[in-house]
Design a protein around this motif. Structure first.
Motif, PDB file in Angstrom:
ATOM      1  N   TYR A  68       0.865  -1.557   0.033  1.00 17.08           N
ATOM      2  CA  TYR A  68       0.371  -0.063  -0.356  1.00 17.08           C
ATOM      3  C   TYR A  68       0.832   1.251   0.074  1.00 17.08           C
ATOM      4  O   TYR A  68       0.226   1.920  -0.582  1.00 17.08           O
ATOM      5  CB  TYR A  68      -1.138  -0.039   0.999  1.00 17.08           C
ATOM      6  N   MET A  69       2.075   1.191  -0.308  1.00 17.57           N
ATOM      7  CA  MET A  69       3.328   1.987   0.063  1.00 17.57           C
ATOM      8  C   MET A  69       2.410   2.974  -0.248  1.00 17.57           C
ATOM      9  O   MET A  69       2.689   5.085  -0.304  1.00 17.57           O
ATOM     10  CB  MET A  69       4.762   1.087   0.684  1.00 17.57           C
ATOM     11  N   PHE A  70       2.775   2.946  -1.722  1.00 21.80           N
ATOM     12  CA  PHE A  70       2.426   4.099  -2.610  1.00 21.80           C
ATOM     13  C   PHE A  70       0.630   4.262  -3.703  1.00 21.80           C
ATOM     14  O   PHE A  70       0.272   5.235  -4.340  1.00 21.80           O
ATOM     15  CB  PHE A  70       3.501   3.647  -4.099  1.00 21.80           C
ATOM     16  N   ASN A  71       0.196   4.019  -2.203  1.00 23.35           N
ATOM     17  CA  ASN A  71      -1.420   4.236  -2.475  1.00 23.35           C
ATOM     18  C   ASN A  71      -1.841   4.989  -1.318  1.00 23.35           C
ATOM     19  O   ASN A  71      -2.016   4.389   0.089  1.00 23.35           O
ATOM     20  CB  ASN A  71      -2.087   2.676  -2.775  1.00 23.35           C
ATOM     21  N   SER A  72      -2.279   6.312  -1.524  1.00 21.56           N
ATOM     22  CA  SER A  72      -2.183   6.783  -0.540  1.00 21.56           C
ATOM     23  C   SER A  72      -3.344   7.033   0.534  1.00 21.56           C
ATOM     24  O   SER A  72      -3.741   7.849   1.221  1.00 21.56           O
ATOM     25  CB  SER A  72      -2.257   8.753  -0.917  1.00 21.56           C
ATOM     26  N   SER A  73      -4.292   6.105  -0.698  1.00 22.23           N
ATOM     27  CA  SER A  73      -5.939   6.777   0.157  1.00 22.23           C
ATOM     28  C   SER A  73      -6.245   4.856   0.759  1.00 22.23           C
ATOM     29  O   SER A  73      -6.935   4.825   0.427  1.00 22.23           O
ATOM     30  CB  SER A  73      -6.584   6.226  -1.307  1.00 22.23           C
ATOM     31  N   GLY A 309     -11.408   5.690  10.856  1.00 23.04           N
ATOM     32  CA  GLY A 309     -10.562   4.941  10.177  1.00 23.04           C
ATOM     33  C   GLY A 309      -9.152   5.354   9.667  1.00 23.04           C
ATOM     34  O   GLY A 309      -9.524   5.816   9.656  1.00 23.04           O
ATOM     35  N   THR A 310      -8.522   4.128   9.095  1.00 22.18           N
ATOM     36  CA  THR A 310      -7.252   4.296   8.025  1.00 22.18           C
ATOM     37  C   THR A 310      -5.827   4.211   9.621  1.00 22.18           C
ATOM     38  O   THR A 310      -6.904   4.422  10.714  1.00 22.18           O
ATOM     39  CB  THR A 310      -6.933   5.987   7.803  1.00 22.18           C
ATOM     40  N   MET A 311      -5.182   3.537   8.835  1.00 19.24           N
ATOM     41  CA  MET A 311      -3.778   3.533   9.729  1.00 19.24           C
ATOM     42  C   MET A 311      -2.924   4.210   8.932  1.00 19.24           C
ATOM     43  O   MET A 311      -1.984   3.416   7.577  1.00 19.24           O
ATOM     44  CB  MET A 311      -2.856   2.469  10.447  1.00 19.24           C
ATOM     45  N   GLU A 312      -2.647   5.381   9.241  1.00 11.76           N
ATOM     46  CA  GLU A 312      -1.497   6.563   8.430  1.00 11.76           C
ATOM     47  C   GLU A 312       0.122   6.609   9.059  1.00 11.76           C
ATOM     48  O   GLU A 312       0.244   7.102  10.135  1.00 11.76           O
ATOM     49  CB  GLU A 312      -1.856   7.702   7.686  1.00 11.76           C
ATOM     50  N   LEU A 313       0.805   6.239   8.976  1.00  7.89           N
ATOM     51  CA  LEU A 313       2.474   6.172   9.530  1.00  7.89           C
ATOM     52  C   LEU A 313       2.924   7.326   8.553  1.00  7.89           C
ATOM     53  O   LEU A 313       4.042   6.816   7.697  1.00  7.89           O
ATOM     54  CB  LEU A 313       3.307   4.672   9.916  1.00  7.89           C
ATOM     55  N   SER A 314       3.061   8.787   8.822  1.00  6.97           N
ATOM     56  CA  SER A 314       3.421   9.763   8.011  1.00  6.97           C
ATOM     57  C   SER A 314       4.177  10.480   8.765  1.00  6.97           C
ATOM     58  O   SER A 314       4.507  11.034   8.328  1.00  6.97           O
ATOM     59  CB  SER A 314       2.229  10.357   6.786  1.00  6.97           C
ATOM     60  N   ARG A 324      -7.547  10.212   2.478  1.00  4.37           N
ATOM     61  CA  ARG A 324      -8.520   8.596   2.241  1.00  4.37           C
ATOM     62  C   ARG A 324      -9.417   9.512   3.162  1.00  4.37           C
ATOM     63  O   ARG A 324     -10.038   7.803   3.659  1.00  4.37           O
ATOM     64  CB  ARG A 324      -6.898   9.401   3.540  1.00  4.37           C
ATOM     65  N   VAL A 325      -9.766  10.747   3.515  1.00  7.63           N
ATOM     66  CA  VAL A 325     -11.359  11.097   4.508  1.00  7.63           C
ATOM     67  C   VAL A 325     -12.955  10.887   2.936  1.00  7.63           C
ATOM     68  O   VAL A 325     -13.652   9.841   3.263  1.00  7.63           O
ATOM     69  CB  VAL A 325     -11.576  12.057   4.641  1.00  7.63           C
TER      70      VAL A 325
END
Length: 416
Positions: A68-73, A309-314, A324-325
């Motif tokens: 998923y690294m290159f899929n920001s959604s 939701g989502t888990m975003e490590l940034s 993402r929203v």
């Protein structure tokens, strides 16, 4: 014996810790760099989740993150970046994502969640905080694909074996509990052991109670340094003043890692960003649910419905990625009939940073380096669920009482 205790962090972990410490008769001061009106403790799904027995660091998670690294959604997003602390954390996470780690973690996660649910119930029954939402309707895991259904049934079997209340629902049974679902949802696992709350409501009541009980709460005070004498922390300096301490509790969520660094401690944590959308209007949502194929949580709260939701490590930031929203918003109409999220509701989305440890277990306990420091952080997506249990356990350590459960598995000094 009454002690002067400084609690660094005013989220659910810090305020729960302050609650139990003041009950023990200690003089408590809470320090928080924010205005204490937003962040992970306010924007989460409000779940109390004994059912969430599988830690984030499980087999296949790192591969999924790389995919998923290159899929920001995507639901689980790891932003590509050269950050040495993130690289080391990722290495430890990958090493921890094993069957052995999962087996070791399951009883710990189960027991601390059950303890916390009991404490939430005791809080609700005591009326200390006044009336607040605590509903024990369970949690539905709604699935569309056979693969998601089979996976969740395996988890359900294990949860049942661990003594948790769980039921497998076909579509007819599901419709009796939650009408207005779209036709391609095949069924659900119903974790009857779970419950839910409204975080914004409870946080406000908890702050009001603590202030009335004599706890000092300092908002918008950022910790800049610690005063140390040998193995003792003697005080804390903030951007606004200085405070002496007999005991210090580090419960600063995602900021615990850089603060621990100031003390020469390595407490690996990465900020895992999550988003929420509130629908301040009637909806058909009756029971909390996780929309499995979309990885979105839905909760009927006090006066509104929340999609999260989502888990975003940034890294540590509160930048909102609209993609993402929008992914969360799309899940509403994909699972519930005649329910769509408006552009205005998307525009009003908020985010919060969950503190994620490499092995999926929180840090709760003393460190070897300092006699009067207790760490209470790294709870990831279970922070809301584990607030009261963590606060109770910390208060027991500081009072030198036998903890309500064994804490070795949560040791801040554990190696990865």
């Amino acid at each position: 014996m009454s002690k002067k205790v400084l609690v660094v962090g005013g989220g659910i972990i810090g305020l729960s810790t302050a609650y139990y410490l003041q009950q023990e008769g200690h003089q408590v001061t809470v320090l928080d760099k924010s205005g204490m009106d937003g962040g992970a403790s306010y924007v989460n799904a409000g779940y109390l989740t004994p059912s969430h027995i599988i830690p984030l660091a499980a087999p296949g998670m790192m591969a999924q993150g790389i995919k998923y690294m290159f899929n920001s959604s995507s639901p689980f997003y790891m932003k590509p970046r050269f950050d040495w602390d993130f690289i080391k954390w990722s290495w430890h996470f990958n090493k921890s994502a094993t069957k052995a780690n999962v087996e070791r973690a399951i009883p710990l996660i189960r027991d601390i969640n059950l303890l916390s649910k009991e404490l939430y119930t005791a809080l609700w029954e005591s009326k200390d905080l006044g009336e607040f939402q605590l509903e024990k309707k369970g949690l539905l895991m709604l699935y569309k694909s056979e693969a998601e259904g089979l996976h969740e049934k395996e988890v359900a079997d294990r949860a049942a074996a661990e003594g948790l209340e769980v039921a497998l629902l076909d579509r007819n049974q599901l419709d009796q509990l939650q009408p207005n679902l779209v036709t391609d949802i095949k069924g659900a696992v119903h974790y009857e052991c779970d419950a839910h709350t409204t975080p914004d409501q409870l946080m406000g009541k908890l702050k009001d109670f603590l202030i009335q009980a004599g706890v000092t709460i300092k908002k918008e005070e950022e910790v800049v340094d610690f005063s140390v004498n040998g193995s003792q922390i003697t005080g804390i300096s903030t951007n606004k003043g200085a405070y002496a301490a007999d005991e210090v509790v580090l419960a600063a969520g995602s900021w615990s890692f850089p603060l621990a660094k100031k003390l020469g401690l390595n407490i690996p944590i990465q900020a895992g960003k999550g988003y929420r959308i509130n629908l301040n209007r009637p909806t058909a949502v009756k029971i909390p649910a996780i929309l499995m194929d979309a990885k979105v949580a839905v909760t009927p709260m006090a006066g509104f419905t929340r999609f999260a939701g989502t888990m975003e490590l940034s890294g540590i930031n509160h930048n909102i990625m609209r993609k993402r929203v929008e992914s969360i918003a799309k899940a509403a109409s994909a699972y519930y009939q005649d329910l769509s999220i408006t552009e205005a509701e998307i525009d009003a989305a908020q985010c919060g940073l969950r503190p994620v440890s490499p092995d999926g277990l929180p840090y709760i306990g003393r460190t070897q380096k300092f006699k009067n420091l207790t760490i209470a952080s790294g709870h990831a997506m279970m922070g809301w669920s584990l607030g009261p249990a963590t606060g109770k356990l910390v208060s027991e350590l500081i009072a030198e009482k036998k903890p309500s459960m064994a804490l070795e598995g949560f040791s801040p000094d554990r190696k990865f």
